[in-house]
Write an enzyme that holds these catalytic residues in place. Sequence first.
Site, PDB file in Angstrom:
ATOM      1  CG  ASP A  95      10.845 -30.398  10.775  1.00  0.00           C
ATOM      2  OD1 ASP A  95      10.755 -31.755  10.571  1.00  0.00           O
ATOM      3  OD2 ASP A  95       9.842 -29.736  10.786  1.00  0.00           O
ATOM      4  CD  GLU A 117       8.070 -29.341   4.657  1.00  0.00           C
ATOM      5  OE1 GLU A 117       7.581 -30.236   3.812  1.00  0.00           O
ATOM      6  OE2 GLU A 117       8.163 -29.531   5.799  1.00  0.00           O
ATOM      7  CD  GLU A 131      10.096 -32.359  15.624  1.00  0.00           C
ATOM      8  OE1 GLU A 131      10.005 -31.693  16.608  1.00  0.00           O
ATOM      9  OE2 GLU A 131      10.275 -33.581  15.643  1.00  0.00           O
ATOM     10  CG  HIS A 204       4.678 -38.668  15.041  1.00  0.00           C
ATOM     11  ND1 HIS A 204       5.751 -38.068  15.096  1.00  0.00           N
ATOM     12  CD2 HIS A 204       4.213 -38.347  13.834  1.00  0.00           C
ATOM     13  CE1 HIS A 204       5.855 -36.914  14.045  1.00  0.00           C
ATOM     14  NE2 HIS A 204       4.737 -37.026  13.248  1.00  0.00           N
ATOM     15  NE  ARG A 206      12.673 -37.101  20.552  1.00  0.00           N
ATOM     16  CZ  ARG A 206      12.854 -38.255  19.528  1.00  0.00           C
ATOM     17  NH1 ARG A 206      12.357 -38.009  18.211  1.00  0.00           N
ATOM     18  NH2 ARG A 206      13.739 -39.003  19.729  1.00  0.00           N
ATOM     19  CG  HIS A 237       5.484 -42.994  14.798  1.00  0.00           C
ATOM     20  ND1 HIS A 237       6.386 -43.456  15.348  1.00  0.00           N
ATOM     21  CD2 HIS A 237       5.884 -41.931  13.860  1.00  0.00           C
ATOM     22  CE1 HIS A 237       7.620 -42.940  14.729  1.00  0.00           C
ATOM     23  NE2 HIS A 237       7.209 -42.120  14.134  1.00  0.00           N
TER      24      HIS A 237
HETATM   25  C1  UD1 Z   1      10.825 -38.327  13.699  1.00  0.00           C
HETATM   26  C2  UD1 Z   1      11.531 -36.982  13.513  1.00  0.00           C
HETATM   27  C3  UD1 Z   1      10.042 -36.219  13.432  1.00  0.00           C
HETATM   28  C4  UD1 Z   1       9.095 -36.684  12.475  1.00  0.00           C
HETATM   29  C5  UD1 Z   1       8.982 -38.125  12.654  1.00  0.00           C
HETATM   30  C6  UD1 Z   1       8.129 -38.578  11.386  1.00  0.00           C
HETATM   31  C7  UD1 Z   1      13.448 -36.090  14.835  1.00  0.00           C
HETATM   32  C8  UD1 Z   1      13.859 -35.664  16.011  1.00  0.00           C
HETATM   33  N1  UD1 Z   1      12.110 -36.666  14.844  1.00  0.00           N
HETATM   34  O1  UD1 Z   1      10.379 -38.487  14.887  1.00  0.00           O
HETATM   35  O2  UD1 Z   1      10.361 -34.755  13.317  1.00  0.00           O
HETATM   36  O3  UD1 Z   1       8.075 -35.899  12.209  1.00  0.00           O
HETATM   37  O4  UD1 Z   1      10.131 -38.771  12.723  1.00  0.00           O
HETATM   38  O5  UD1 Z   1       7.490 -39.758  11.571  1.00  0.00           O
HETATM   39  O6  UD1 Z   1      14.179 -36.270  13.756  1.00  0.00           O
HETATM   40  N2  UD1 Z   1      10.533 -46.766  14.856  1.00  0.00           N
HETATM   41  C9  UD1 Z   1      10.907 -48.051  14.416  1.00  0.00           C
HETATM   42  N3  UD1 Z   1      10.779 -48.292  12.930  1.00  0.00           N
HETATM   43  C10 UD1 Z   1      10.630 -47.375  12.502  1.00  0.00           C
HETATM   44  C11 UD1 Z   1      10.469 -45.993  12.676  1.00  0.00           C
HETATM   45  C12 UD1 Z   1      10.674 -45.697  14.237  1.00  0.00           C
HETATM   46  O7  UD1 Z   1      10.759 -48.928  15.297  1.00  0.00           O
HETATM   47  O8  UD1 Z   1      10.552 -47.575  11.077  1.00  0.00           O
HETATM   48  C13 UD1 Z   1      10.649 -46.522  16.370  1.00  0.00           C
HETATM   49  C14 UD1 Z   1      12.102 -46.693  17.129  1.00  0.00           C
HETATM   50  O9  UD1 Z   1      11.853 -47.419  18.134  1.00  0.00           O
HETATM   51  C15 UD1 Z   1      12.386 -45.317  17.206  1.00  0.00           C
HETATM   52  C16 UD1 Z   1      11.160 -44.499  17.521  1.00  0.00           C
HETATM   53  O10 UD1 Z   1      10.305 -45.185  16.624  1.00  0.00           O
HETATM   54  O11 UD1 Z   1      13.522 -45.334  18.536  1.00  0.00           O
HETATM   55  C17 UD1 Z   1      11.311 -42.992  17.266  1.00  0.00           C
HETATM   56  O12 UD1 Z   1      11.695 -42.758  16.262  1.00  0.00           O
HETATM   57  P1  UD1 Z   1      12.613 -41.287  15.865  1.00  0.00           P
HETATM   58  O13 UD1 Z   1      12.979 -41.165  14.634  1.00  0.00           O
HETATM   59  O14 UD1 Z   1      13.570 -41.004  16.993  1.00  0.00           O
HETATM   60  O15 UD1 Z   1      11.303 -40.241  16.234  1.00  0.00           O
HETATM   61  P2  UD1 Z   1      10.180 -39.933  15.648  1.00  0.00           P
HETATM   62  O16 UD1 Z   1       9.182 -39.888  16.835  1.00  0.00           O
HETATM   63  O17 UD1 Z   1       9.704 -41.159  14.537  1.00  0.00           O
HETATM   64  N1  UDP Z   2       1.499 -41.601   6.377  1.00  0.00           N
HETATM   65  C1  UDP Z   2       1.732 -42.915   6.032  1.00  0.00           C
HETATM   66  N2  UDP Z   2       1.215 -43.918   6.529  1.00  0.00           N
HETATM   67  C2  UDP Z   2       0.677 -43.706   7.651  1.00  0.00           C
HETATM   68  C3  UDP Z   2       0.778 -42.525   8.366  1.00  0.00           C
HETATM   69  C4  UDP Z   2       1.021 -41.480   7.680  1.00  0.00           C
HETATM   70  O1  UDP Z   2       2.188 -43.051   4.721  1.00  0.00           O
HETATM   71  O2  UDP Z   2       0.480 -44.785   8.200  1.00  0.00           O
HETATM   72  C5  UDP Z   2       2.230 -40.551   5.576  1.00  0.00           C
HETATM   73  C6  UDP Z   2       1.427 -39.166   5.808  1.00  0.00           C
HETATM   74  O3  UDP Z   2       0.457 -39.348   4.401  1.00  0.00           O
HETATM   75  C7  UDP Z   2       2.388 -38.123   5.365  1.00  0.00           C
HETATM   76  C8  UDP Z   2       3.698 -38.581   6.091  1.00  0.00           C
HETATM   77  O4  UDP Z   2       3.349 -39.985   6.302  1.00  0.00           O
HETATM   78  O5  UDP Z   2       2.961 -38.063   3.919  1.00  0.00           O
HETATM   79  C9  UDP Z   2       3.632 -38.004   7.593  1.00  0.00           C
HETATM   80  O6  UDP Z   2       4.535 -38.508   8.657  1.00  0.00           O
HETATM   81  P1  UDP Z   2       4.539 -38.426   9.897  1.00  0.00           P
HETATM   82  O7  UDP Z   2       3.192 -37.874  10.354  1.00  0.00           O
HETATM   83  O8  UDP Z   2       5.204 -39.555  10.577  1.00  0.00           O
HETATM   84  O9  UDP Z   2       5.643 -37.032  10.237  1.00  0.00           O
HETATM   85  P2  UDP Z   2       5.601 -35.607  10.010  1.00  0.00           P
HETATM   86  O10 UDP Z   2       4.892 -35.101   8.852  1.00  0.00           O
HETATM   87  O11 UDP Z   2       4.823 -35.161  11.171  1.00  0.00           O
HETATM   88  O12 UDP Z   2       6.946 -34.906  10.176  1.00  0.00           O
END
Ligand code: UD1
Ligand code: UDP
Length: 366
Positions: A95, A117, A131, A204, A206, A237
């Site tokens: 999602d 999924e 999502e 994490h 939003r 995160h």
């Molecule tokens: C995204 C997904 C969410 C998922 C989550 C898993 C969308 C809208 N959201 O949210 O569904 O649960 O990922 O973690 O698709 N960043 C880094 N390095 C990284 C990753 C993230 O610097 O490797 C920082 C960046 O500043 C980025 C911010 O995190 O702008 C947010 O990342 P983003 O993918 O926009 O949203 P998530 O909250 O991670």
């Molecule tokens: N996870 C990880 N390292 C971390 C925190 C989470 O590998 O420090 C794994 C966790 O076991 C799960 C996935 O990341 O498999 C969940 O990711 P996240 O919570 O970012 O996203 P969501 O599942 O909410 O979309």
Amino acid sequence: MKIMSVFGTRPEAIKMCPLIKELQSHTEITSVVCITGQHREMLKEVLETFTIKPDYDLNIMKKEQDLFDITLNILDKIKAILIKEKPDLVLVHGDTSTTFSTALACFYLNIPIGHIEAGLRTYNMTSPFPEEFNRQAVGLVANYHFAPTEQAKKTLLAEGKDPKSIFVTGNTAIDALKTTINPNYTHPILEWAGSSRIIMITAHRRENIGQPMEHMFHAIKRIVEEHPDIKCIYPIHMNPKVKTLATTILGENDRIKLIPPMNVIDFHNLLNKSYLILTDSGGIQEEAPSLGKPVLVMRDTTERPEGIEAGTLKLTGTTEEEIYKQFKLLLTDKVAYNQMSHATNPYGDGFASKKIIEALLQNKKD
Ligand code: UD1
Ligand code: UDP
């Protein structure tokens, strides 16, 4: 048969890598992997752990990216790759905005889509945001729906999806978990924890950034101050907004370890060593039941009712008082704790990837 798998964030990667390994083991399948790079460091880590080398990287991540940045950049960059590769099928997961944008691009190009999924719903467009929209939208255009549970299948049937397009496979999260858990696991952080009960924390979402997250962290802080026998491990995160809130509220306590995101092998094994988990994550709600770890889900809704029914998950909402109350109960009431800490596995036997591929190959023959 050429199958292209597209994903972009940490959780998608954890759940798609076992499937890609399985796709690669079939000679009749040409597997192409495209990452969008919606996440960067957090994605790289997972790809390295599962030794998956992508064929394409759209490399779209920007600091402080918003939903327009992600959606527009993926649509812009993936078009040429889809036209060049002409896959017979594109697999997307879950999602995220990567999932939605990729499915939209495939729909525009008339490329069949398989949704891994599928069928998770809250039917609340604001929670989780965005999502809930993403997965419903992908459900509208997907040709194959790979539902993790019978419940998810029922949801899809109730929406009028063709029964022949739905396959119950289990969740590939369990496929991944089977490869990461090690009963003899050790880590320096376990020495730091010593004989304390370990509480794992992640957050994490939003829609929780801001006041709801402040409430979560204040509740956690109060509990830790009142219970000297617990230690918390919180891999934060990489979203800078989350990091700022977490370090501001929880940074001063020497029984709360704030650390960068953990490698998935370390993280799964620490979940397995923990006493209790507090999270707003989706994937952790699937992993914890099979490890027998109680989870307080710091959200108002969940699309994963299976864990609630199994008794290992409890929704706390996002108010400070309710999180405080539920957290305290599980620390002080052994009966309440034991009721939540039995292992059940609503998400399959760890062979979801095999079942997905069997379904695809069978469908091709028919
Ligand atoms: C995204 C997904 C969410 C998922 C989550 C898993 C969308 C809208 N959201 O949210 O569904 O649960 O990922 O973690 O698709 N960043 C880094 N390095 C990284 C990753 C993230 O610097 O490797 C920082 C960046 O500043 C980025 C911010 O995190 O702008 C947010 O990342 P983003 O993918 O926009 O949203 P998530 O909250 O991670
Ligand atoms: N996870 C990880 N390292 C971390 C925190 C989470 O590998 O420090 C794994 C966790 O076991 C799960 C996935 O990341 O498999 C969940 O990711 P996240 O919570 O970012 O996203 P969501 O599942 O909410 O979309």
